[in-house]
Design an enzyme around this catalytic site. Structure first.
Site, PDB file in Angstrom:
ATOM      1  N   ARG A 104      -3.430   2.335  -9.105  1.00 34.36           N
ATOM      2  CA  ARG A 104      -2.835   2.371  -7.759  1.00 34.36           C
ATOM      3  C   ARG A 104      -3.997   2.486  -6.777  1.00 34.36           C
ATOM      4  NH1 ARG A 104       2.253   5.739  -5.476  1.00 34.36           N
ATOM      5  NH2 ARG A 104       3.211   3.979  -6.538  1.00 34.36           N
ATOM      6  N   HIS A 131       3.734  -4.290  -5.093  1.00 32.58           N
ATOM      7  CA  HIS A 131       4.185  -3.180  -5.950  1.00 32.58           C
ATOM      8  C   HIS A 131       5.084  -3.777  -7.047  1.00 32.58           C
ATOM      9  CE1 HIS A 131       4.983   0.731  -7.303  1.00 32.58           C
ATOM     10  NE2 HIS A 131       5.672   1.243  -6.309  1.00 32.58           N
ATOM     11  N   GLN A 134       7.662  -1.792  -9.267  1.00 38.01           N
ATOM     12  CA  GLN A 134       8.859  -1.347  -8.543  1.00 38.01           C
ATOM     13  C   GLN A 134       9.944  -2.419  -8.586  1.00 38.01           C
ATOM     14  OE1 GLN A 134       9.310   1.750  -6.910  1.00 38.01           O
ATOM     15  NE2 GLN A 134      11.396   0.978  -7.054  1.00 38.01           N
ATOM     16  N   ASP A 220      12.331   0.304   2.979  1.00 37.81           N
ATOM     17  CA  ASP A 220      11.234   1.173   2.545  1.00 37.81           C
ATOM     18  C   ASP A 220      10.726   1.900   3.782  1.00 37.81           C
ATOM     19  OD1 ASP A 220       9.158   2.335   1.084  1.00 37.81           O
ATOM     20  OD2 ASP A 220       7.969   0.488   0.931  1.00 37.81           O
ATOM     21  N   CYS A 260      12.741   2.198  -2.844  1.00 35.68           N
ATOM     22  CA  CYS A 260      11.781   2.530  -3.906  1.00 35.68           C
ATOM     23  C   CYS A 260      11.485   4.020  -3.963  1.00 35.68           C
ATOM     24  CB  CYS A 260      10.504   1.722  -3.730  1.00 35.68           C
ATOM     25  SG  CYS A 260       9.611   2.105  -2.216  1.00 35.68           S
ATOM     26  N   ARG A 288      12.178   2.720 -13.591  1.00 33.54           N
ATOM     27  CA  ARG A 288      10.721   2.553 -13.651  1.00 33.54           C
ATOM     28  C   ARG A 288      10.247   2.879 -15.065  1.00 33.54           C
ATOM     29  NH1 ARG A 288       7.647   3.108  -9.000  1.00 33.54           N
ATOM     30  NH2 ARG A 288       5.949   2.478 -10.395  1.00 33.54           N
TER      31      ARG A 288
HETATM   32  N1  NVA Z   1       5.392   0.924   0.829  1.00 31.24           N
HETATM   33  C1  NVA Z   1       5.181   2.264   0.305  1.00 31.24           C
HETATM   34  C2  NVA Z   1       5.696   2.361  -1.086  1.00 31.24           C
HETATM   35  C3  NVA Z   1       5.542   3.717  -1.726  1.00 31.24           C
HETATM   36  C4  NVA Z   1       6.042   3.762  -3.135  1.00 31.24           C
HETATM   37  C5  NVA Z   1       3.703   2.596   0.366  1.00 31.24           C
HETATM   38  O1  NVA Z   1       2.884   1.725   0.049  1.00 31.24           O
HETATM   39  O2  NVA Z   1       3.365   3.720   0.739  1.00 31.24           O
HETATM   40  N1   CP Z   2       8.281   4.262  -5.754  1.00 28.62           N
HETATM   41  C1   CP Z   2       7.088   4.756  -6.110  1.00 28.62           C
HETATM   42  O1   CP Z   2       6.176   4.045  -6.490  1.00 28.62           O
HETATM   43  O2   CP Z   2       6.995   6.119  -6.022  1.00 28.62           O
HETATM   44  P1   CP Z   2       5.677   6.997  -6.136  1.00 28.62           P
HETATM   45  O3   CP Z   2       4.840   6.727  -4.911  1.00 28.62           O
HETATM   46  O4   CP Z   2       6.184   8.412  -6.180  1.00 28.62           O
HETATM   47  O5   CP Z   2       4.927   6.629  -7.381  1.00 28.62           O
END
Ligand code: NVA
Ligand code: CP
Length: 306
Positions: A104, A131, A134, A220, A260, A288
């Site tokens: 990540r 992502h 997801q 989101d 998500c 997930r």
């Molecule tokens: N769009 C959000 C998703 C978090 C799971 C982010 O990137 O923070």
């Molecule tokens: N939806 C998702 O990826 O959650 P986290 O940021 O908690 O991993």
């Protein structure tokens, strides 16, 4: 055999995705019946986090353990990754000590450079652009509740972020439609989203029009990780892009609501929607785990049948 990575959704073809969904359902059923399934015993997953996470860490760590393997967690703060070691060097070393890697991070380019120097499969656990894990979970959830997603309409309300981009890629691979509504200035950037064309999505100025007759409505956060400096401006710009009960009423009567997570009730979604009868967000989060187990099985072992 060439190493298979999952850096963006379209890295898997339709038949591969259909295999992963079918395996996820089988693996989920085994797990729910307390049947031990350890195809990845002795395999090690390294998880690298440059941004915060609850679900992604939990689902990958629990998932590899439930398949008989183990996980190692690294973050930027406590490893040399945060002190300027080139990502190419990190990839060489990490991939000699593990069987599969999940990352990540910020720019997609970082994960691509890592993968180019990795001896083992690399999975995108979220970047600024995508992502993909997801959307695997979201589509598995749709399939469980409503059957195949082909030909269906998903309404995306809000920011054209990493999750939105991945929905758009998924629509191209799996042949469904996305109706997108973003505030002015936050529109989809097709090249950044990695799209082949415009055939599978339509943009709407009015979020209600995007939601009309949709099989599913999703959204989101207005401010994704890494964009915190824009938060105040985004709160103003996105104020009319909340998924509320009126919006769910204009969608199909049996439409699903997904998010998500983490969610902000009263911002991108009204509490009565996320906590209401259309919402499948807890199934979505749980999936997930199951779909990523199937993904790791596929990337490491190829086509496995029951
Ligand atoms: N769009 C959000 C998703 C978090 C799971 C982010 O990137 O923070
Ligand atoms: N939806 C998702 O990826 O959650 P986290 O940021 O908690 O991993």
């Amino acid at each position: 055999m060439a190493i298979k990575h999952f850096l963006q959704f379209k890295d898997l073809a339709r038949d591969e995705l259909e295999h992963v969904f079918a395996r996820a359902l089988w693996i989920k059923n085994q797990f729910k019946s307390y049947q031990q399934y350890w195809p990845l015993s002795d395999r090690t997953l390294v998880m690298i986090f440059e941004k915060a996470s609850t679900r992604t860490r939990l689902s990958f760590e629990a998932g590899i353990q439930q398949l008989g393997g183990s996980a190692i967690y690294l973050n930027t703060r406590d490893s040399q990754l945060g002190r300027g070691e080139p990502v190419e060097d990190a990839a060489q070393v990490i991939s000699r000590m593990s069987d599969i890697v999940m990352i990540r991070t910020f720019e997609q380019e970082i994960i691509e450079r890592f993968a180019a120097n990795s001896r083992v499969p690399v999975i995108n656990g979220l970047t600024n652009e995508y992502h993909p894990c997801q959307i695997l979970a979201d589509i598995l959830t749709f399939i469980e509740h409503r059957g195949p997603i082909q030909g269906k309409t998903v309404a995306w309300i809000g920011d054209s972020n990493n999750v939105c981009n991945t929905w758009l890629q998924a629509a191209e691979v799996l042949d469904f439609n996305v109706h997108v509504s973003t505030p002015p200035g936050y529109e989809v950037e097709p090249e950044r989203a990695g799209l082949y064309g415009h055939a599978h999505y339509e943009e709407f100025a009015d979020p209600m029009e995007a939601a009309r007759d949709a099989d599913m409505v999703t959204t989101d956060v207005w401010t994704s990780m890494g964009f915190e400096a824009e938060n105040e401006e985004r709160m103003r710009d996105f104020a009319d892009w909340q998924v509320d009960a009126d919006m769910m009423r204009i969608a199909k009567p049996d439409s699903l609501f997904m998010h998500c997570l983490p969610a902000h009730r009263g911002e991108e979604v009204a509490a009565e929607v996320i906590d209401g009868p259309h919402s499948v967000v807890w199934d979505e989060a749980e999936n997930r785990l199951h779909v990523q187990k199937a993904l790791m099985e596929y990337l490491l072992l190829g086509y496995v049948s029951a």
